[in-house]
Motif scaffolding. Structure first.
Motif, PDB file in Angstrom:
ATOM      1  N   ASP A 218       1.689  -5.082  -7.190  1.00 23.21           N
ATOM      2  CA  ASP A 218       1.472  -3.710  -6.713  1.00 23.21           C
ATOM      3  C   ASP A 218       2.223  -2.726  -7.599  1.00 23.21           C
ATOM      4  N   GLU A 219       1.517  -2.125  -8.516  1.00 27.83           N
ATOM      5  CA  GLU A 219       2.073  -1.152  -9.457  1.00 27.83           C
ATOM      6  C   GLU A 219       3.421  -1.613 -10.018  1.00 27.83           C
TER       7      GLU A 219
ATOM      8  N   SER B 205      -2.555  -0.515  -1.697  1.00 24.63           N
ATOM      9  CA  SER B 205      -1.507  -1.404  -1.189  1.00 24.63           C
ATOM     10  C   SER B 205      -1.951  -2.069   0.110  1.00 24.63           C
TER      11      SER B 205
HETATM   12 MG    MG Z   1       0.395   1.769  -3.041  1.00 24.29          MG
END
Ligand code: MG
Ligand code: ADP
Length: 255
Positions: free
Chosen positions: A160-161, A48
């Motif tokens: 992000d995911e 991240s």
């Molecule tokens: Mg992360």
């Protein structure tokens, strides 16, 4: 032509009351226009952080980030960011939710509205314009969040995911779905995930990070002999397993 995005020897530490946490060290990679790159690595390794640096929310302590050859801070490239939580607002309808970014930027022009309407009908949300987020399934909510991001026509999309809040079965179909949309819209994207299969099925290249402080362990180009590559077709391709084993081995290097 310079790459759309280039990171050169990027490093960053977090300075906290209890000391310094080195998150990244010597991260170098580039992304070409139209490319889809997956970033994988163990939890807490700094994935991240890499996206936040690219988004301009953090400034590198070492190294530099350039976009189309210009330093990050001088670049006019528009960057879209999609997170794990869809952050849809319950008091707004789906239509009002997907228009949110344009509204904030005061860009509700006829052309942009037409594009949003096109996205809603192309990707099956037309019927749900007047619905509120709680009336939609997790997968459809994520699709609405994607359309809200695409409405701003980002030239680089950071993910992000985005599927990790979904149960594993929904996750498969939603990642397939979103992978196809991004491919059709010819988006340049960086997907952070800790799911190896997801990373391979969607990407042109997989960048493998080490545990923190993250360094790049390996960059694996992904190529399938498929006429019409979709995430699902990739998962079923004969080459898939050897990519999986290769990446799994790199990720478990120290274990
Ligand atoms: Mg992360
Ligand atoms: P990942 O996304 O790979 O799970 P992150 O980039 O979120 O990892 O974080 C990398 C490391 O930096 C982690 O050990 C995390 O605890 C730490 N970290 C992240 N953000 C901060 C912050 N704002 N302050 C201090 N430490 C942080």
């Amino acid at each position: 032509m310079p790459a759309l995005l280039e990171l050169g020897h990027v490093g960053l530490s977090y300075h906290t009351l209890s000391g310094e946490i080195q998150a990244l060290s010597q991260i170098s990679f580039s992304v070409q226009e139209g490319e889809f790159v997956s970033l994988v690595g163990p939890s807490g390794c700094g994935k991240s952080t890499v996206l936040n640096l690219i988004a301009g929310l953090l400034i590198p302590e070492q190294g530099q980030i350039t976009m189309q050859g210009l330093p990050r801070e001088h670049s006019v490239l528009s960057v879209g960011y999609m997170l794990q939580k869809d952050h849809l607002l319950e008091w707004r309808t789906i239509y009002k939710n997907v228009l949110l970014g344009l509204e904030i930027r005061r860009e509700l022009t006829a052309e942009k509205l037409a594009y949003v309407n096109q996205l809603l009908s192309d990707y099956g949300l037309d019927k749900f314009r007047s619905a509120h987020p709680s009336e939609l399934s997790g997968g459809m909510r994520q699709r609405a969040a994607l359309i809200r991001t695409l409405a701003l026509k980002p030239e680089l999309l950071l993910l992000d995911e985005p599927f990790s809040a979904l149960d594993s079965q929904t996750r498969l179909s939603v990642s397939d779905d979103i992978g196809r949309i991004l491919h059709q819209e010819k988006k340049t994207a960086i997907l952070v995930t800790h799911d190896i299969s997801e990373a391979i099925s969607m990407a042109d290249r997989v960048i493998i990070l080490s545990p923190r402080p993250a360094i790049i362990r390996k960059i694996v180009p992904i190529c399938f002999d498929l006429e019409n590559r979709t995430p699902m077709a990739s998962r079923n391709a004969p080459e898939f397993k050897s990519y999986f084993n290769l990446i799994w081995k790199e990720l478990n290097h120290d274990v």
